[in-house]
Motif scaffolding. Structure first.
Motif, short mmCIF file in Angstrom:
data_model
loop_
_atom_site.label_atom_id
_atom_site.label_comp_id
_atom_site.label_asym_id
_atom_site.label_seq_id
_atom_site.Cartn_x
_atom_site.Cartn_y
_atom_site.Cartn_z
N ALA A 1 2.19 -36.61 46.75
CA ALA A 1 2.23 -38.04 46.98
C ALA A 1 2.58 -38.37 48.42
N ALA A 2 2.09 -39.53 48.89
CA ALA A 2 2.30 -39.93 50.29
C ALA A 2 3.78 -40.05 50.61
N SER A 3 4.59 -40.47 49.65
CA SER A 3 6.02 -40.62 49.90
C SER A 3 6.74 -39.28 50.02
N VAL B 1 7.03 -31.83 52.75
CA VAL B 1 6.48 -30.56 52.28
C VAL B 1 5.79 -29.82 53.42
N LYS B 2 6.27 -28.62 53.68
CA LYS B 2 5.65 -27.77 54.70
C LYS B 2 4.70 -26.76 54.08
N ALA B 3 5.14 -26.10 53.02
CA ALA B 3 4.32 -25.10 52.32
C ALA B 3 4.54 -25.27 50.83
N LEU B 4 3.47 -25.10 50.06
CA LEU B 4 3.56 -25.31 48.62
C LEU B 4 2.98 -24.09 47.89
N HIS B 5 3.80 -23.55 46.98
CA HIS B 5 3.39 -22.42 46.14
C HIS B 5 3.14 -22.93 44.74
N ILE C 1 10.06 -29.19 55.31
CA ILE C 1 9.90 -29.24 56.75
C ILE C 1 11.10 -28.65 57.48
N ASP C 2 12.28 -28.86 56.95
CA ASP C 2 13.49 -28.34 57.62
C ASP C 2 13.76 -26.89 57.28
N GLY C 3 12.88 -26.23 56.53
CA GLY C 3 13.04 -24.82 56.22
C GLY C 3 13.74 -24.54 54.90
N SER C 4 14.29 -25.52 54.27
CA SER C 4 14.97 -25.32 52.99
C SER C 4 13.95 -25.23 51.86
N PRO C 5 14.31 -24.55 50.76
CA PRO C 5 13.36 -24.42 49.65
C PRO C 5 13.17 -25.75 48.91
N LEU C 6 11.95 -25.98 48.46
CA LEU C 6 11.66 -27.16 47.65
C LEU C 6 12.17 -26.95 46.23
N PRO C 7 12.56 -27.99 45.53
CA PRO C 7 12.97 -27.85 44.14
C PRO C 7 11.82 -27.29 43.30
N PHE D 1 -17.46 -31.58 31.20
CA PHE D 1 -16.70 -31.12 32.36
C PHE D 1 -15.21 -31.12 32.01
N VAL D 2 -14.53 -30.04 32.36
CA VAL D 2 -13.08 -29.93 32.15
C VAL D 2 -12.41 -29.96 33.51
N SER D 3 -11.37 -30.78 33.64
CA SER D 3 -10.67 -30.92 34.91
C SER D 3 -9.17 -30.85 34.70
N ALA D 4 -8.49 -30.29 35.68
CA ALA D 4 -7.03 -30.18 35.65
C ALA D 4 -6.49 -30.57 37.01
N SER D 5 -5.64 -31.58 37.05
CA SER D 5 -5.06 -32.03 38.31
C SER D 5 -3.68 -32.60 38.06
N VAL D 6 -2.78 -32.36 39.02
CA VAL D 6 -1.40 -32.83 38.91
C VAL D 6 -0.98 -33.49 40.21
N VAL D 7 0.09 -34.27 40.13
CA VAL D 7 0.65 -34.96 41.28
C VAL D 7 2.10 -34.53 41.42
N LEU D 8 2.50 -34.22 42.66
CA LEU D 8 3.88 -33.82 42.97
C LEU D 8 4.52 -34.88 43.84
#
Length: 232
Positions: free
Chosen positions: A41-43, A48-52, A186-192, A213-220
């Motif tokens: 999300a834009a907010s 978020v720097k990196a997302l696993h 962004i500050d290097g700490s782990p994301l929840p 068609f089958v689709s799967a999408s989520v919002v964080l």
């Protein structure tokens, strides 16, 4: 008599078979992507720097860091103004092919003038020859701001502040899926660590003949993960 019945039955069968037509449906050449899409999300995106991402379905799990790209939305830029062709008369203009609208009478042009005492009897009026008028159909003029024929319309992509990525899967089904996100801020700490269990959606966007068609999408976002549902 028996041959006649057989012949009639054969003709009826032939008519029924020839009356059945197989109508082909044109389907777009769009291949379905087996993957899980994620929108940050834009907010929450600036944090978020990196997302696993890890996704498990039907006993098979796939995971990895996503390549996040800026998200965008389509912005309608409208259509070019309608410009009528030169020389096309406007409806309602007298003498320009508007049927049903009488033209004003002009003295001396097929209409007898009133008799004046002492000037004799006027000659009978000679009607003008009937000359058919060419009726030019008025083109369909769209309403102000509408979309009319032969008008060029355009749209452009504008950033919406989100970040988006996709985790490719071997196969995507309608079975429930378990998704887990983690990463680095962004500050290097782990994301929840966030977890969501949901069922992918299935639909026929191009009609049933074109397949499902089958689709799967989520919002964080700051609150966690949720399934991305279409607007409306």
């Amino acid at each position: 008599m028996g041959r006649t019945k057989v012949l009639l039955a054969t003709i009826a069968t032939t008519v029924l078979v020839s009356g059945c037509h197989v109508f082909e449906v044109a389907c777009p050449a769009i291949a379905q992507a087996s993957g899980l899409s994620v929108t940050v999300a834009a907010s929450y995106a600036p944090a978020v720097k990196a997302l696993h991402l890890k996704a498990c379905q039907d006993g098979v799990c796939r995971e990895g860091y996503l390549e996040l790209v800026p998200g965008s939305i389509s912005v309608d830029q409208g259509c070019e103004p309608y410009v009528p062709e030169p020389g096309v008369p406007k409806p309602g203009a007298p003498g320009q092919g508007d049927p049903g609208v009488p033209e004003p009478a002009v003295p001396g042009q097929g209409v007898p003038e009133p008799a004046v005492p002492g000037q004799g009897v006027p000659e009978p009026a000679v009607p003008d020859p009937a000359v058919p008028k060419s009726v030019v159909p008025e083109p369909a003029v769209p309403e102000s701001g509408g979309r009319g024929p032969d008008r060029v319309c355009s749209a452009t992509a504008a950033p919406d502040g989100t970040k988006r990525g996709m985790l490719m899967l071997d196969i995507l089904t309608e079975s429930p899926m378990l998704v887990t996100t983690s990463g680095t801020s962004i500050d290097g700490s782990p994301l929840p660590v966030r977890t969501l269990r949901f069922t992918p959606r299935s639909d026929y966007p191009f009609g049933e003949p074109c397949g499902r068609f089958v689709s799967a999408s989520v919002v964080l976002d700051e609150a966690g993960l949720r399934q991305d549902r279409p607007a409306g």
